[in-house]
Scaffold this active site. Structure first.
Site, short mmCIF file in Angstrom:
data_model
loop_
_atom_site.label_atom_id
_atom_site.label_comp_id
_atom_site.label_asym_id
_atom_site.label_seq_id
_atom_site.Cartn_x
_atom_site.Cartn_y
_atom_site.Cartn_z
N ASP A 97 0.23 9.01 -2.38
CA ASP A 97 -0.94 8.37 -3.00
C ASP A 97 -1.82 9.44 -3.64
OD1 ASP A 97 -2.46 5.39 -2.44
OD2 ASP A 97 -3.68 7.04 -3.21
N HIS B 27 3.27 -3.00 -3.04
CA HIS B 27 3.47 -1.66 -2.51
C HIS B 27 3.04 -1.65 -1.06
CE1 HIS B 27 -0.51 -1.94 -4.33
NE2 HIS B 27 -0.94 -1.16 -3.36
P1 5GP Z 1 -4.08 -0.92 -3.38
O1 5GP Z 1 -5.58 -0.75 -3.34
O2 5GP Z 1 -3.65 -1.71 -4.60
O3 5GP Z 1 -3.48 -1.43 -2.11
O4 5GP Z 1 -3.51 0.55 -3.51
C1 5GP Z 1 -3.24 1.17 -4.71
C2 5GP Z 1 -3.10 2.65 -4.42
O5 5GP Z 1 -2.55 3.29 -5.56
C3 5GP Z 1 -4.43 3.35 -4.13
O6 5GP Z 1 -4.40 3.90 -2.82
C4 5GP Z 1 -4.53 4.42 -5.21
O7 5GP Z 1 -5.08 5.63 -4.75
C5 5GP Z 1 -3.08 4.59 -5.65
N1 5GP Z 1 -2.92 5.00 -7.03
C6 5GP Z 1 -3.56 4.49 -8.12
N2 5GP Z 1 -3.15 5.12 -9.24
C7 5GP Z 1 -2.22 6.04 -8.85
C8 5GP Z 1 -1.44 6.99 -9.56
O8 5GP Z 1 -1.52 7.13 -10.78
N3 5GP Z 1 -0.60 7.77 -8.84
C9 5GP Z 1 -0.49 7.67 -7.48
N4 5GP Z 1 0.36 8.47 -6.86
N5 5GP Z 1 -1.22 6.76 -6.77
C10 5GP Z 1 -2.07 5.97 -7.45
#
Ligand code: 5GP
Length: 114
Positions: free
Chosen positions: A30, A100
């Site tokens: 992440d 995810h």
């Molecule tokens: P959600 O909030 O949708 O469950 O988690 C999305 C996750 O994706 C977040 O923890 C965020 O930090 C991660 N994330 C967002 N954009 C990117 C990116 O460009 N690369 C990586 N490796 N992680 C990302």
């Protein structure tokens, strides 16, 4: 469904620190880690969230779970343990509309989550 950053990572169009991959999933670190180890496991089969998983074969979710376990084994997380989180929808603060699993590890994780 709109293209997301995870589509681009899976396609190799955006750089990511990939720690495990197989025919079914890609796992990468992440960008904004919430624990010493914070990895996202993403299936190559595209869907928005767990809520959409019922439109797919249960095998897809099985491959995700196996991918999580294999990623955790690769990162040697089995002895101390790890947490797996699928944020689903608004109240869970899902920000990327591509399913995810978060793997969080490397410290004692509080419960319940805030
Ligand atoms: P959600 O909030 O949708 O469950 O988690 C999305 C996750 O994706 C977040 O923890 C965020 O930090 C991660 N994330 C967002 N954009 C990117 C990116 O460009 N690369 C990586 N490796 N992680 C990302």
């Amino acid at each position: 469904m709109e293209e997301t950053i995870f589509d681009k990572i899976i396609a190799g169009d955006t750089q990511a620190d990939i720690v495990f991959q197989n025919d079914h999933v890609v796992a990468f670190r992440d960008i904004n880690p919430q624990a010493p180890v914070h990895v996202l496991v993403v299936p190559r089969t595209r869907m928005k969230s767990i809520a959409e998983s019922t439109s797919h074969s249960p095998e897809v979710m099985g491959h995700i779970i196996h991918g999580i376990a294999e990623t955790a084994r690769t990162l040697e997380l089995e002895e101390n343990g790890y947490r797996v989180v699928f944020n689903t929808g608004r109240d869970a603060m899902q920000t990327v509309p591509y399913i995810h699993a978060h793997i969080l590890a490397g410290r004692k994780l509080g419960w319940p989550p805030g």
